[in-house]
Design a protein around this motif. Structure first.
Motif, short mmCIF file in Angstrom:
data_model
loop_
_atom_site.label_atom_id
_atom_site.label_comp_id
_atom_site.label_asym_id
_atom_site.label_seq_id
_atom_site.Cartn_x
_atom_site.Cartn_y
_atom_site.Cartn_z
N PHE A 131 7.06 3.05 2.95
CA PHE A 131 5.99 3.96 2.52
C PHE A 131 4.89 4.00 3.58
O PHE A 131 4.41 2.96 4.03
CB PHE A 131 5.42 3.48 1.19
CG PHE A 131 4.33 4.36 0.64
CD1 PHE A 131 4.53 5.71 0.42
CD2 PHE A 131 3.08 3.82 0.34
CE1 PHE A 131 3.52 6.52 -0.09
CE2 PHE A 131 2.06 4.61 -0.16
CZ PHE A 131 2.29 5.97 -0.38
N PHE A 132 4.53 5.21 3.99
CA PHE A 132 3.42 5.43 4.92
C PHE A 132 2.21 5.85 4.07
O PHE A 132 2.07 7.04 3.74
CB PHE A 132 3.75 6.56 5.90
CG PHE A 132 4.84 6.27 6.88
CD1 PHE A 132 4.56 6.22 8.24
CD2 PHE A 132 6.15 6.09 6.47
CE1 PHE A 132 5.57 5.99 9.17
CE2 PHE A 132 7.17 5.87 7.38
CZ PHE A 132 6.88 5.80 8.73
N PRO A 133 1.33 4.92 3.70
CA PRO A 133 0.25 5.26 2.76
C PRO A 133 -0.76 6.27 3.28
O PRO A 133 -1.32 7.03 2.49
CB PRO A 133 -0.41 3.91 2.48
CG PRO A 133 -0.03 3.03 3.62
CD PRO A 133 1.33 3.48 4.04
N GLU A 134 -1.00 6.31 4.61
CA GLU A 134 -1.99 7.26 5.12
C GLU A 134 -1.61 8.71 4.89
O GLU A 134 -2.47 9.57 4.73
CB GLU A 134 -2.25 7.03 6.61
CG GLU A 134 -3.01 5.76 6.91
CD GLU A 134 -2.12 4.70 7.52
OE1 GLU A 134 -2.60 3.99 8.41
OE2 GLU A 134 -0.93 4.61 7.10
N ILE A 135 -0.31 8.99 4.91
CA ILE A 135 0.14 10.38 4.74
C ILE A 135 1.06 10.54 3.54
O ILE A 135 1.67 11.59 3.35
CB ILE A 135 0.85 10.89 6.02
CG1 ILE A 135 1.98 9.95 6.42
CG2 ILE A 135 -0.15 11.08 7.15
CD1 ILE A 135 2.80 10.45 7.60
N ASN A 136 1.17 9.47 2.72
CA ASN A 136 1.98 9.53 1.50
C ASN A 136 3.41 9.98 1.77
O ASN A 136 3.97 10.85 1.09
CB ASN A 136 1.32 10.44 0.46
CG ASN A 136 -0.02 9.92 0.02
OD1 ASN A 136 -0.17 8.75 -0.31
ND2 ASN A 136 -1.03 10.79 0.05
N LEU A 137 4.00 9.37 2.79
CA LEU A 137 5.39 9.65 3.17
C LEU A 137 6.28 8.51 2.68
O LEU A 137 6.04 7.35 2.98
CB LEU A 137 5.49 9.80 4.69
CG LEU A 137 6.91 9.94 5.26
CD1 LEU A 137 7.58 11.21 4.75
CD2 LEU A 137 6.87 9.93 6.79
N ILE A 138 7.30 8.88 1.93
CA ILE A 138 8.27 7.90 1.40
C ILE A 138 9.58 8.07 2.16
O ILE A 138 10.11 9.19 2.26
CB ILE A 138 8.52 8.11 -0.10
CG1 ILE A 138 7.23 7.88 -0.89
CG2 ILE A 138 9.63 7.19 -0.60
CD1 ILE A 138 7.31 8.32 -2.34
N VAL A 139 10.10 6.98 2.70
CA VAL A 139 11.39 7.01 3.39
C VAL A 139 12.34 6.08 2.66
O VAL A 139 12.06 4.88 2.52
CB VAL A 139 11.26 6.59 4.87
CG1 VAL A 139 12.63 6.58 5.54
CG2 VAL A 139 10.30 7.52 5.61
N GLU A 140 13.45 6.61 2.19
CA GLU A 140 14.47 5.83 1.51
C GLU A 140 15.71 5.76 2.40
O GLU A 140 16.15 6.78 2.95
CB GLU A 140 14.83 6.48 0.18
CG GLU A 140 13.72 6.43 -0.85
CD GLU A 140 13.53 5.02 -1.41
OE1 GLU A 140 14.39 4.58 -2.18
OE2 GLU A 140 12.53 4.38 -1.06
#
Length: 205
Positions: A131-140
């Motif tokens: 999870f990239f919290p600064e840009i709310n990017l979720i990678v699964e």
């Protein structure tokens, strides 16, 4: 008792006022014998699956049997979907966690200097791979066994998306498939480029 018994075995029970019928094709003892594992370890693995994926509760029915010592011991009756989910874990062995960690290390080399990447972020009873919290990017990261988890993944993503939406956040999801890691990195780069208004080059220093 073997799996032929379960091919004609039908369980009916009342849950929440509704009659549920599930056809069970095997049980945890049979799975343990097939893969040369201790039954207690299989029970532990099933408990872990249900903890991470509570929507699979109808695929694993906890019951009991009497041992030759006349002791009442736990056992799980398992549906076709439950069997695929559990046995894929043993067929792929410990490969999946290693692959996920390896991809995480690779991703960190690209983006870790400029972005904090939170691993295994807990959302309710679920966890996000990255999870990239600064840009709310979720990678699964989806290993090959995910072919057996389509419904579970949909339910999981729906729950997590609702969690963020309640907080006014619309996360971006990227699913990277095993053997498609390079394509996955490219997709992450494009997502960062979009989410940062074209400043993607500043994130791969």
């Amino acid at each position: 008792m073997n799996e032929n018994y379960y091919k004609i075995s039908l369980l009916s029970e009342t849950e929440g006022g509704q009659m549920i019928k599930e056809i069970f094709v095997t049980d945890s003892k049979i799975i343990a014998e097939k893969f040369g594992k201790r039954h207690s370890d299989v029970l532990r693995d099933i408990a872990g699956i249900l903890k991470r994926n509570p929507e699979l509760v109808n695929d694993f029915h906890k019951s009991f049997y009497m041992s030759i010592q006349n002791r009442k011991l736990p056992i799980y009756k398992i549906t076709t979907m439950g069997k695929k989910r559990l046995t894929s874990r043993y067929e792929y062995g410990q490969r999946s966690p290693r692959l996920e960690r390896s991809f995480g290390d690779w991703m960190g080399k690209f983006f870790g200097n400029s972005y904090f990447i939170e691993k295994q972020k807990k959302i309710g009873s679920y966890r996000l791979d990255f999870f990239f919290p600064e840009i709310n990017l979720i990678v699964e990261y989806d290993e090959k066994e995910h072919v057996y988890k389509t419904e579970a993944d949909r339910s999981r993503q729906s729950y997590i998306s609702k969690y963020f939406h309640k907080r006014g956040i619309a996360p971006t999801w990227i699913r990277v498939k095993e053997d498609k890691e390079i394509e996955g990195i490219k997709e992450i780069l494009l997502a960062i480029n979009t989410l940062t208004n074209g400043n993607v080059l500043t994130y791969i220093s």
